[in-house]
Motif scaffolding. Sequence first.
Motif, PDB file in Angstrom:
ATOM      1  N   ILE A 164       1.578  -1.929  -4.557  1.00 28.45           N
ATOM      2  CA  ILE A 164       1.395  -3.295  -4.051  1.00 28.45           C
ATOM      3  C   ILE A 164       2.706  -4.080  -4.125  1.00 28.45           C
ATOM      4  O   ILE A 164       3.043  -4.857  -3.236  1.00 28.45           O
ATOM      5  N   LEU A 199      -4.642  -0.875   4.343  1.00 26.92           N
ATOM      6  CA  LEU A 199      -4.063  -1.136   3.029  1.00 26.92           C
ATOM      7  C   LEU A 199      -5.148  -1.223   1.959  1.00 26.92           C
ATOM      8  O   LEU A 199      -5.009  -0.657   0.865  1.00 26.92           O
ATOM      9  N   SER A 214      -1.060   2.147  -8.327  1.00 30.86           N
ATOM     10  CA  SER A 214      -1.570   1.195  -7.332  1.00 30.86           C
ATOM     11  C   SER A 214      -0.843  -0.137  -7.427  1.00 30.86           C
ATOM     12  O   SER A 214      -0.462  -0.724  -6.412  1.00 30.86           O
ATOM     13  N   TRP A 232      -6.350   3.338  -6.502  1.00 25.64           N
ATOM     14  CA  TRP A 232      -6.830   2.740  -7.744  1.00 25.64           C
ATOM     15  C   TRP A 232      -7.685   3.734  -8.527  1.00 25.64           C
ATOM     16  O   TRP A 232      -7.625   3.785  -9.752  1.00 25.64           O
ATOM     17  N   LEU A 283      -5.428   1.374  -1.095  1.00 20.53           N
ATOM     18  CA  LEU A 283      -5.350   0.896  -2.474  1.00 20.53           C
ATOM     19  C   LEU A 283      -6.609   1.247  -3.254  1.00 20.53           C
ATOM     20  O   LEU A 283      -6.549   1.507  -4.463  1.00 20.53           O
TER      21      LEU A 283
END
Length: 261
Positions: free
Chosen positions: A179, A160, A175, A168, A164
């Motif tokens: 989440i 994860l 992003s 990002w 991410l």
Amino acid sequence: MARWRMLLGLARPRPGALLGILVLVLVAAGVEVLRPWPMKWIVDHALAGQPLPEGVRWLERLPGDGAASVIAWLAFATVVLLAASQALGLAQNALHAAVGGRMAFALGAALFAHVQRLSLATHGRLRTGDLVRRLTTDVWCVRDLLLGGLLPLASAVATLVFMLGVMWRLDHTLSLVAIAVAPVMMMVSKTSGMKTLNDVIESAKSKPGQLKFGSSGAGTLPHIAILALNKAAGIDTKHIPYKGSANAMKALLGGEVDVFS
């Protein structure tokens, strides 16, 4: 907490092996993040006649000529990453078996020593079969708890974080959205008849313990989300963990599970 400290204490004589497993978990998570990129560059750049991104433009200088050469190298990279993923999985399984077995034997030895110290009156009250089962079968719980629960959780968190990080750099807003929705996102097959979360809850209530949820592993964020849904909605579902999201998705498409989270 005392029991967890005792179980973790069984792993202390094997810090090197546990460190090796953790390193393999992190490397495997990185490889899983890299796997889709060669195919993306083939479709979005090589086949479309567009130059490769600045960071991988060195691929155009490898032996060969033209777009066909770049496609061949990217296809080769896809195969290498797949082979690396499988090799890392085999290495993890081998270390899991070795470390888990030693930890189970250590717990079994400690339990046997405790049983030996019990009085004859206690042995007279306890069933022999129960003691044998605890010494030969129940001791494997230490492997299931530490290697089957904590390490998959570490793998899921590492994957994860890597994902991410990549997202990002591509899009900050996307992003943040990922989440927010990733832990609770669910998929069902078209033939299930379920289209909304309420449909899933009603189906679970109509057949308690029979609705099968598939996830990428025990202790992962989707698994935790399933447990939270069970508690919030007052339902009882059957969780089936798989080794990764890809295998869980295959299970959904093959009808092995009703819901993929």
